[in-house]
Design a protein around this motif. Structure first.
Motif, PDB file in Angstrom:
ATOM      1  N   ILE A  81       0.839  -1.201   0.000  1.00 49.79           N
ATOM      2  CA  ILE A  81       0.000   0.000   0.000  1.00 49.79           C
ATOM      3  C   ILE A  81       0.874   1.250   0.000  1.00 49.79           C
ATOM      4  CG2 ILE A  81      -1.572   1.390   1.391  1.00 49.79           C
ATOM      5  CD1 ILE A  81      -3.085  -0.783   0.024  1.00 49.79           C
ATOM      6  N   ASN A  82       1.935   1.240   0.809  1.00 51.44           N
ATOM      7  CA  ASN A  82       2.836   2.392   0.859  1.00 51.44           C
ATOM      8  C   ASN A  82       3.457   2.688  -0.502  1.00 51.44           C
ATOM      9  OD1 ASN A  82       2.433   2.968   3.567  1.00 51.44           O
ATOM     10  ND2 ASN A  82       4.131   1.681   4.255  1.00 51.44           N
ATOM     11  N   SER A  83       3.817   1.637  -1.222  1.00 51.79           N
ATOM     12  CA  SER A  83       4.384   1.829  -2.555  1.00 51.79           C
ATOM     13  C   SER A  83       3.384   2.526  -3.475  1.00 51.79           C
ATOM     14  CB  SER A  83       4.799   0.483  -3.158  1.00 51.79           C
ATOM     15  OG  SER A  83       5.856  -0.100  -2.423  1.00 51.79           O
ATOM     16  N   GLY A  84       2.111   2.161  -3.333  1.00 52.75           N
ATOM     17  CA  GLY A  84       1.076   2.811  -4.130  1.00 52.75           C
ATOM     18  C   GLY A  84       0.785   4.230  -3.673  1.00 52.75           C
ATOM     19  N   LEU A  85       0.787   4.450  -2.356  1.00 51.80           N
ATOM     20  CA  LEU A  85       0.506   5.783  -1.831  1.00 51.80           C
ATOM     21  C   LEU A  85       1.528   6.808  -2.325  1.00 51.80           C
ATOM     22  CD1 LEU A  85      -0.482   5.046   1.888  1.00 51.80           C
ATOM     23  CD2 LEU A  85      -1.994   5.839   0.058  1.00 51.80           C
ATOM     24  N   LYS A  86       2.747   6.349  -2.539  1.00 50.68           N
ATOM     25  CA  LYS A  86       3.803   7.271  -2.970  1.00 50.68           C
ATOM     26  C   LYS A  86       3.565   7.818  -4.370  1.00 50.68           C
ATOM     27  CE  LYS A  86       7.273   4.936  -0.119  1.00 50.68           C
ATOM     28  NZ  LYS A  86       8.417   3.986  -0.118  1.00 50.68           N
ATOM     29  N   VAL A  87       2.785   7.115  -5.177  1.00 47.32           N
ATOM     30  CA  VAL A  87       2.661   7.514  -6.585  1.00 47.32           C
ATOM     31  C   VAL A  87       1.232   7.839  -7.017  1.00 47.32           C
ATOM     32  CG1 VAL A  87       4.692   6.136  -7.194  1.00 47.32           C
ATOM     33  CG2 VAL A  87       2.409   5.123  -7.419  1.00 47.32           C
ATOM     34  N   PHE A  88       0.225   7.600  -6.199  1.00 46.44           N
ATOM     35  CA  PHE A  88      -1.149   7.772  -6.686  1.00 46.44           C
ATOM     36  C   PHE A  88      -1.469   9.254  -6.901  1.00 46.44           C
ATOM     37  CE2 PHE A  88      -2.394   8.939  -2.415  1.00 46.44           C
ATOM     38  CZ  PHE A  88      -3.633   9.580  -2.535  1.00 46.44           C
ATOM     39  N   THR A  89      -2.318   9.523  -7.890  1.00 45.98           N
ATOM     40  CA  THR A  89      -2.637  10.902  -8.265  1.00 45.98           C
ATOM     41  C   THR A  89      -4.135  11.135  -8.449  1.00 45.98           C
ATOM     42  OG1 THR A  89      -2.407  10.436 -10.643  1.00 45.98           O
ATOM     43  CG2 THR A  89      -0.420  11.148  -9.462  1.00 45.98           C
ATOM     44  N   GLY A  90      -4.964  10.159  -8.101  1.00 42.72           N
ATOM     45  CA  GLY A  90      -6.393  10.263  -8.380  1.00 42.72           C
ATOM     46  C   GLY A  90      -7.134  11.196  -7.450  1.00 42.72           C
ATOM     47  N   ASP A  91      -8.391  11.453  -7.804  1.00 36.78           N
ATOM     48  CA  ASP A  91      -9.288  12.254  -6.965  1.00 36.78           C
ATOM     49  C   ASP A  91      -9.891  11.421  -5.839  1.00 36.78           C
ATOM     50  OD1 ASP A  91      -9.326  14.763  -8.669  1.00 36.78           O
ATOM     51  OD2 ASP A  91     -10.035  13.280 -10.126  1.00 36.78           O
ATOM     52  N   ILE A 176      -8.426  14.162   1.475  1.00 37.65           N
ATOM     53  CA  ILE A 176      -8.446  13.783   2.890  1.00 37.65           C
ATOM     54  C   ILE A 176      -7.323  12.787   3.179  1.00 37.65           C
ATOM     55  CG2 ILE A 176      -9.837  12.835   4.763  1.00 37.65           C
ATOM     56  CD1 ILE A 176     -10.881  15.480   3.626  1.00 37.65           C
ATOM     57  N   VAL A 177      -7.090  11.868   2.254  1.00 36.08           N
ATOM     58  CA  VAL A 177      -5.994  10.910   2.418  1.00 36.08           C
ATOM     59  C   VAL A 177      -4.674  11.654   2.590  1.00 36.08           C
ATOM     60  CG1 VAL A 177      -4.691   9.048   1.331  1.00 36.08           C
ATOM     61  CG2 VAL A 177      -7.183   9.119   1.092  1.00 36.08           C
ATOM     62  N   LEU A 178      -4.430  12.631   1.742  1.00 42.55           N
ATOM     63  CA  LEU A 178      -3.151  13.349   1.770  1.00 42.55           C
ATOM     64  C   LEU A 178      -3.046  14.261   2.991  1.00 42.55           C
ATOM     65  CD1 LEU A 178      -2.837  14.192  -2.022  1.00 42.55           C
ATOM     66  CD2 LEU A 178      -1.655  12.407  -0.741  1.00 42.55           C
ATOM     67  N   ARG A 179      -4.175  14.733   3.488  1.00 37.35           N
ATOM     68  CA  ARG A 179      -4.145  15.558   4.697  1.00 37.35           C
ATOM     69  C   ARG A 179      -3.914  14.719   5.949  1.00 37.35           C
ATOM     70  NH1 ARG A 179      -9.533  18.474   5.694  1.00 37.35           N
ATOM     71  NH2 ARG A 179     -10.025  16.629   6.956  1.00 37.35           N
ATOM     72  N   GLN A 180      -4.518  13.535   5.980  1.00 37.16           N
ATOM     73  CA  GLN A 180      -4.442  12.689   7.177  1.00 37.16           C
ATOM     74  C   GLN A 180      -3.242  11.752   7.161  1.00 37.16           C
ATOM     75  OE1 GLN A 180      -6.587  14.723   8.828  1.00 37.16           O
ATOM     76  NE2 GLN A 180      -7.062  12.879   9.997  1.00 37.16           N
ATOM     77  N   ILE A 181      -2.716  11.465   5.984  1.00 36.73           N
ATOM     78  CA  ILE A 181      -1.521  10.626   5.862  1.00 36.73           C
ATOM     79  C   ILE A 181      -0.517  11.418   5.016  1.00 36.73           C
ATOM     80  CG2 ILE A 181      -0.661   8.307   5.284  1.00 36.73           C
ATOM     81  CD1 ILE A 181      -3.557   7.332   5.245  1.00 36.73           C
ATOM     82  N   PRO A 182      -0.017  12.522   5.557  1.00 35.57           N
ATOM     83  CA  PRO A 182       0.749  13.475   4.747  1.00 35.57           C
ATOM     84  C   PRO A 182       2.070  12.939   4.206  1.00 35.57           C
ATOM     85  CG  PRO A 182       0.851  14.063   7.072  1.00 35.57           C
ATOM     86  CD  PRO A 182      -0.174  12.978   6.948  1.00 35.57           C
ATOM     87  N   ASP A 183       2.655  11.970   4.894  1.00 36.62           N
ATOM     88  CA  ASP A 183       3.918  11.403   4.395  1.00 36.62           C
ATOM     89  C   ASP A 183       3.694  10.223   3.460  1.00 36.62           C
ATOM     90  OD1 ASP A 183       2.979   9.646   6.265  1.00 36.62           O
ATOM     91  OD2 ASP A 183       4.824   9.553   7.453  1.00 36.62           O
TER      92      ASP A 183
END
Length: 331
Positions: A81-91, A176-183
């Motif tokens: 999941i972390n590998s995906g979080l680093k690159v995702f760009t969707g709404d 919200i994902v990027l605000r709550q999981i900023p790193d």
């Protein structure tokens, strides 16, 4: 590609998923929503998962979507999941399991609902549970479970055991994902990923349960799942539940925008959850000594033992009580 439609990022951890991926991709390809960023993370598979994933790339591309393939050494679903979080760009973001299935226009309908309700941060929708050997026979529907859940207290209820994370039947707003999981990183200890994603998203944000939705997720019970582990493997199951508790405790400690008093309050609840999850597993797998030890520890710490685990304590103190309960469950 749909003009001006929101992009949906789909992060999918895969480990030896070759035999499940045809069904998984069929759910993606039959969906009306084509503006997708499908991030398939191969977590060190030893079968032909890679070949199977890449064989579907032309079909995804042809529909106007994008398939991103990431290969990593085996590190667990959370690290995938972390590998995906680093690159995702969707709404929007969803994170289904590779051995389950998206059904009933899962992506398109849920995006439409979120677009009509812009105040929602994370949406829960109905799912069905089936056995691997009988995929067309529903053994459980989420509607009954959702009936007792409270959207307004969902975060607290997760920690109190009055709601659960279940299979990944969620869709979340990416801002919200990027605000709550900023790193763009969740805690990884190889035992699950849903608590680490759902808890931060639910804290201080609007959670909604679409109670009368179609089932949009098909969850498969498989013989190699934790819920079907045989008695010889119960030690692994108990370790898994302990690690789930660690996921919760660590995640609560890192959620942004908590006051110090809130963090202290919720960390105590997280510790209680860790114990109670383990107590539940001990009862399920007939680990009486471990149950009694953990029960005594939690009471000594003045923690909260859930009512159902207090009942289980009494069941074990009634001669023949445990065997009777297990016999009744098999009926």
């Amino acid at each position: 590609m749909e003009q001006n439609s929101p992009k949906v990022s789909i992060i999918v951890p895969c480990y030896n998923s070759e035999k499940y991926l045809d069904v998984f991709f069929q759910g993606i390809l039959s969906d009306s929503h084509t503006n997708i960023e499908l991030i398939m993370v191969n977590d060190g598979s030893t079968d032909h998962t890679e070949d199977k994933i890449l064989s579907y790339k032309p079909k995804i591309d042809q529909r106007g979507g994008e398939l991103i393939y990431i290969k990593q050494k085996n590190a667990g679903a959370a690290e995938a999941i972390n590998s995906g979080l680093k690159v995702f760009t969707g709404d929007y973001l969803i994170w289904p399991d590779s051995d389950d299935e998206l059904i009933n226009n899962s992506i398109g309908d849920r995006v439409d609902y979120m677009e009509r309700h812009p105040d929602i941060a994370i949406l829960l929708t109905n799912f069905i549970t089936v056995h691997e050997a009988q995929p067309d026979t529903v053994v459980e529907h989420s509607a009954e479970m959702f009936a007792s859940w409270n959207e307004d207290t969902f975060f607290k209820d997760l920690l109190d055991g009055n709601a659960g994370v279940g299979p990944p039947y969620y869709i979340a707003r990416s801002e919200i994902v990027l605000r709550q999981i900023p790193d763009r990183m969740i805690y990884n200890n190889r035992s699950g990923q849903n608590y680490q994603l759902v808890l931060p998203l639910a804290f201080g944000n609007k959670v909604a349960i679409w109670r009368d939705s179609k089932p949009y997720y098909k969850y498969y019970l498989r013989l190699n799942s934790h819920s079907h582990t045989n008695k010889k493997e119960r030690g692994k199951v108990l370790t898994h539940m302990q690690r789930l508790g660690e996921n919760v405790c660590t995640t609560v400690g890192t959620i942004p925008n908590m006051t110090s008093d809130e963090r202290l309050f919720y960390k105590k609840k997280a510790i209680d959850l860790q114990y109670n999850l383990s107590l539940n597993a001990c009862f399920e797998y007939n680990a009486r000594a471990s149950f009694m030890h953990l029960f005594s520890q939690l009471r000594a710490q003045k923690g909260t033992v859930w009512k159902r685990n207090r009942i289980k304590w009494w069941i074990w103190h009634i001669p023949g009580g445990y065997r009777l309960v297990k016999w009744l469950k098999r009926l």
